[in-house]
Scaffold this motif. Structure first.
Motif, PDB file in Angstrom:
ATOM      1  N   SER A 331       2.268   1.738 -10.358  1.00 24.23           N
ATOM      2  CA  SER A 331       2.106   2.167 -11.745  1.00 24.23           C
ATOM      3  C   SER A 331       3.063   3.297 -12.084  1.00 24.23           C
ATOM      4  CB  SER A 331       0.667   2.636 -11.995  1.00 24.23           C
ATOM      5  OG  SER A 331       0.544   3.171 -13.302  1.00 24.23           O
ATOM      6  N   MET A 332       3.824   3.124 -13.160  1.00 22.08           N
ATOM      7  CA  MET A 332       4.668   4.216 -13.640  1.00 22.08           C
ATOM      8  C   MET A 332       3.826   5.369 -14.151  1.00 22.08           C
ATOM      9  SD  MET A 332       7.959   2.597 -15.587  1.00 22.08           S
ATOM     10  CE  MET A 332       8.508   4.243 -16.041  1.00 22.08           C
ATOM     11  N   LEU A 333       2.546   5.101 -14.461  1.00 24.59           N
ATOM     12  CA  LEU A 333       1.658   6.112 -15.025  1.00 24.59           C
ATOM     13  C   LEU A 333       0.734   6.720 -13.975  1.00 24.59           C
ATOM     14  CD1 LEU A 333       0.943   4.099 -18.267  1.00 24.59           C
ATOM     15  CD2 LEU A 333       2.273   6.209 -18.105  1.00 24.59           C
ATOM     16  N   MET A 334       1.115   6.630 -12.716  1.00 17.07           N
ATOM     17  CA  MET A 334       0.403   7.224 -11.595  1.00 17.07           C
ATOM     18  C   MET A 334      -0.935   6.528 -11.339  1.00 17.07           C
ATOM     19  SD  MET A 334       2.371   9.871 -10.579  1.00 17.07           S
ATOM     20  CE  MET A 334       1.343  10.976  -9.618  1.00 17.07           C
ATOM     21  N   SER A 341      -1.851   1.543 -14.467  1.00 19.70           N
ATOM     22  CA  SER A 341      -1.793   0.100 -14.686  1.00 19.70           C
ATOM     23  C   SER A 341      -0.727  -0.510 -13.791  1.00 19.70           C
ATOM     24  CB  SER A 341      -1.467  -0.197 -16.155  1.00 19.70           C
ATOM     25  OG  SER A 341      -1.230  -1.583 -16.344  1.00 19.70           O
ATOM     26  N   ASP A 342      -0.999  -1.714 -13.293  1.00 20.13           N
ATOM     27  CA  ASP A 342       0.005  -2.437 -12.523  1.00 20.13           C
ATOM     28  C   ASP A 342       0.574  -3.614 -13.311  1.00 20.13           C
ATOM     29  OD1 ASP A 342      -2.111  -4.186 -12.516  1.00 20.13           O
ATOM     30  OD2 ASP A 342      -2.326  -4.278 -10.325  1.00 20.13           O
ATOM     31  N   ARG A 343       0.352  -3.629 -14.618  1.00 16.13           N
ATOM     32  CA  ARG A 343       0.868  -4.732 -15.435  1.00 16.13           C
ATOM     33  C   ARG A 343       2.402  -4.722 -15.413  1.00 16.13           C
ATOM     34  NH1 ARG A 343      -1.305  -5.450 -21.477  1.00 16.13           N
ATOM     35  NH2 ARG A 343      -3.255  -5.465 -20.267  1.00 16.13           N
ATOM     36  N   GLY A 344       2.985  -5.871 -15.153  1.00 20.08           N
ATOM     37  CA  GLY A 344       4.435  -6.003 -15.158  1.00 20.08           C
ATOM     38  C   GLY A 344       5.120  -5.565 -13.882  1.00 20.08           C
ATOM     39  N   THR A 345       4.340  -5.300 -12.830  1.00 19.91           N
ATOM     40  CA  THR A 345       4.936  -4.750 -11.607  1.00 19.91           C
ATOM     41  C   THR A 345       5.054  -5.773 -10.483  1.00 19.91           C
ATOM     42  OG1 THR A 345       2.826  -4.006 -10.656  1.00 19.91           O
ATOM     43  CG2 THR A 345       3.934  -2.509 -12.191  1.00 19.91           C
ATOM     44  N   GLU A 346       4.830  -7.043 -10.786  1.00 19.33           N
ATOM     45  CA  GLU A 346       4.837  -8.062  -9.733  1.00 19.33           C
ATOM     46  C   GLU A 346       6.141  -8.050  -8.935  1.00 19.33           C
ATOM     47  OE1 GLU A 346       2.061  -9.082 -12.985  1.00 19.33           O
ATOM     48  OE2 GLU A 346       4.219  -8.610 -12.936  1.00 19.33           O
ATOM     49  N   ALA A 489       8.464  -0.907 -19.558  1.00 16.76           N
ATOM     50  CA  ALA A 489       9.293   0.105 -18.896  1.00 16.76           C
ATOM     51  C   ALA A 489       9.650  -0.306 -17.472  1.00 16.76           C
ATOM     52  CB  ALA A 489       8.569   1.455 -18.896  1.00 16.76           C
ATOM     53  N   THR A 490       8.710  -0.943 -16.771  1.00 18.89           N
ATOM     54  CA  THR A 490       8.979  -1.393 -15.412  1.00 18.89           C
ATOM     55  C   THR A 490       9.990  -2.531 -15.413  1.00 18.89           C
ATOM     56  OG1 THR A 490       6.754  -0.775 -14.709  1.00 18.89           O
ATOM     57  CG2 THR A 490       7.951  -2.297 -13.298  1.00 18.89           C
TER      58      THR A 490
END
Length: 528
Positions: A331-334, A341-346, A489-490
């Motif tokens: 998560s970019m938001l820690m 959130s882990d959305r978009g981090t696959e 952003a990710t």
């Protein structure tokens, strides 16, 4: 008299050689705080550096402050009132506020300081853009009228980390562009900066501000009564990490901003040493500051190739944070914070050098030079940089490593020059959850399309999401927007993250009143 670096370290060595018995017998001796890197830029608005923020908390004060539980309280303010529609906010300063030269703090100073901060900081810019009027209400009050809903007025004024809305005299704030360092340091905080004794990059000196009137509430995080109980403070830079640990254990220094990880097991067994337990927003995140403004990182495919070089497990282990790290955090938001959130981090769950090589081929990368600025004197960034350099080279990047001390790098970092004129491409950096956990302050989100920070990213699809988050007040909707922001952003690699971890401070057990907050808080400390 100006001192050379060698002379400065000689002085430092002589000071630290004072016998322990003599030090122990003197409760009035200076409080010696060892910072991670040297202090060069003294202006907390122009500089995005932690060391400048740490310096500024001694010298300046804030209107609103965060406590240890993340709640916001009046600090320089006596209080505030908001209209029913939350579009008009009226603030009143508490009595007794004065700058170090004896002049009173007025609403004019506050307004000038907020405007300068608001032209530099991510949250500040957004607050000022939503502001219709910012006007004085007598010498000790001011009114903020919004032109549209803004969901975090108090949170903005109480922003705890880079850039903090510190208050300085209007004559200084109004006369200095926000990206240009101020020429005079004049605060109203609990300590006075002794400029004549300052050795840039090595030692910084302060004395207690006898004019400071602390709040009556107990100190809690950055809020409450900032009681300066020690007469003199010294901020010291010690490039030798082993010497830092030895100096703390021998009682020659009082506090390490970052305890060397290799020494933590020994320190934990030493009853004379206390190790910080701060977590949550106090945890830290490695990341890579990318220069989006010039090739090759103006190409998202090249940025994604770099993103695949960031093996969080290897980076955290290389820096010694295997036991203190969260390599699974994407998560970019820690992780462990409200907007995690882990959305978009696959794509970054299992980073791959083979995937990095394929992305470089797809991008048409032709061995363009990449200038990596490597902070050699940082206990946190040097080991991260070594792993980053190795993995980027193995992926096929043509890496030109330019190692230097952080103070010199920080000055290059904020300049926009081509590579053949001292410019840069990538820089390993580290930020805390205080900076990263809120989308509006996150280094890879909040500065989107502002042109106001070194990396210069601008992703058009982020803009409406950020604007909706900014105006939203419903917690569930804010979390949903934050997750979508994290995805964009990710995927666009505005600021690739490289591992979350806890980097503990350490201090001498005889110190009483130490506030374990996540970065050095010097007030309230006294010797037992």
């Amino acid at each position: 008299m100006m001192l050379t670096r060698r002379q400065g370290f000689a002085i430092a060595g002589a000071a630290l050689a004072i016998p322990r018995l003599a030090l122990a017998q003197s409760r009035d001796r200076p409080f010696r705080l060892v910072l991670n890197v040297g202090l060069q830029n003294l202006d907390p608005i122009s500089s995005p550096s932690f060391v400048t923020r740490n310096f500024a908390y001694l010298v300046f004060d804030t209107l609103v402050a965060m406590d240890g539980q993340g709640r916001y309280h009046p600090q320089m303010l006596q209080g505030w009132e908001a209209s029913a529609d939350k579009l008009t906010w009226t603030f009143k300063l508490r009595p007794g506020l004065a700058f170090h030269d004896g002049s009173p703090v007025t609403s004019e100073d506050v307004i000038a300081s907020l405007r300068r901060w608001g032209n530099r900081d991510s949250i500040g810019r957004r607050l000022m853009a939503a502001t219709a009027e910012l006007t004085p209400a007598g010498a000790d009050g001011f009114v903020l009228k919004l032109s549209r809903p803004y969901g975090g007025v108090i949170e903005a004024l109480g922003k705890p980390s880079v850039h903090v809305p510190f208050i300085m005299p209007a004559r200084i704030a109004s006369a200095t562009p926000p990206a240009q360092p101020v020429s005079e340091i004049m605060g109203s905080g609990p300590y006075v900066f002794l400029r004549d004794e300052w050795v840039p990059g090595e030692r910084t000196f302060f004395r207690r501000n006898d004019r400071y009137v602390p709040r009556s509430e107990p100190a809690d995080g950055l809020s409450g009564g900032k009681v300066a109980k020690i007469e003199r403070v010294e901020m010291i830079t010690m490039p030798d990490i082993a010497l830092r640990a030895a100096s703390l254990q021998q009682g020659e220094v009082d506090y390490l901003e970052y305890a060397p990880v290799d020494n933590l097991p020994r320190m934990r067994r030493d009853r004379n040493i206390v190790i910080s337990q701060a977590s949550g927003q106090a945890e830290m995140m490695y990341g890579v500051s990318i220069n989006h403004t010039q090739p090759p990182f103006d190409n998202v495919l090249v940025r994604r190739a770099l993103q695949q070089c960031l093996d969080r497990t290897e980076i955290l282990a290389g820096a010694g944070f295997a036991e203190l790290g969260r390599p699974d955090c994407t998560s970019m938001l820690m992780c462990g914070t409200p907007f995690s959130s882990d959305r978009g981090t696959e794509a970054i769950v299992r980073p791959s050098l083979d995937r990095a090589k394929a992305l470089l081929r797809e991008a048409g990368y032709t061995n363009e030079r990449v200038v990596l600025m490597h902070p050699l004197d940082s206990a946190l960034l040097n080991p991260f940089g070594l792993v980053l350099i190795d993995r980027m080279r193995r992926a096929g990047f043509n890496v030109d490593v330019q190692g230097s001390d952080w103070s010199s790098i920080a000055q290059r970092w904020v300049q926009r020059q081509p590579l053949d004129r001292g410019g840069w491409s990538v820089l390993p950096v580290v930020y805390t959850g205080f900076d990263m956990a809120d989308p509006l302050s996150n280094l890879g989100i909040g500065f989107n399309c502002t042109g106001n920070q070194p990396w210069g990213y601008c992703e058009a699809t982020l803009t409406p999401l950020i604007e909706r988050f900014e105006a939203e007040s419903d917690p569930a909707q804010r979390r949903e927007l934050a997750a979508e922001i994290n995805r964009v952003a990710t995927e666009q690699v505005t600021f690739p993250i490289a591992g979350q971890f806890r980097a503990p401070a350490a201090w001498r057990a005889e110190l009483k009143g130490v506030i374990d907050f996540g970065f050095p808080v010097v007030w309230n400390i006294e010797r037992g």
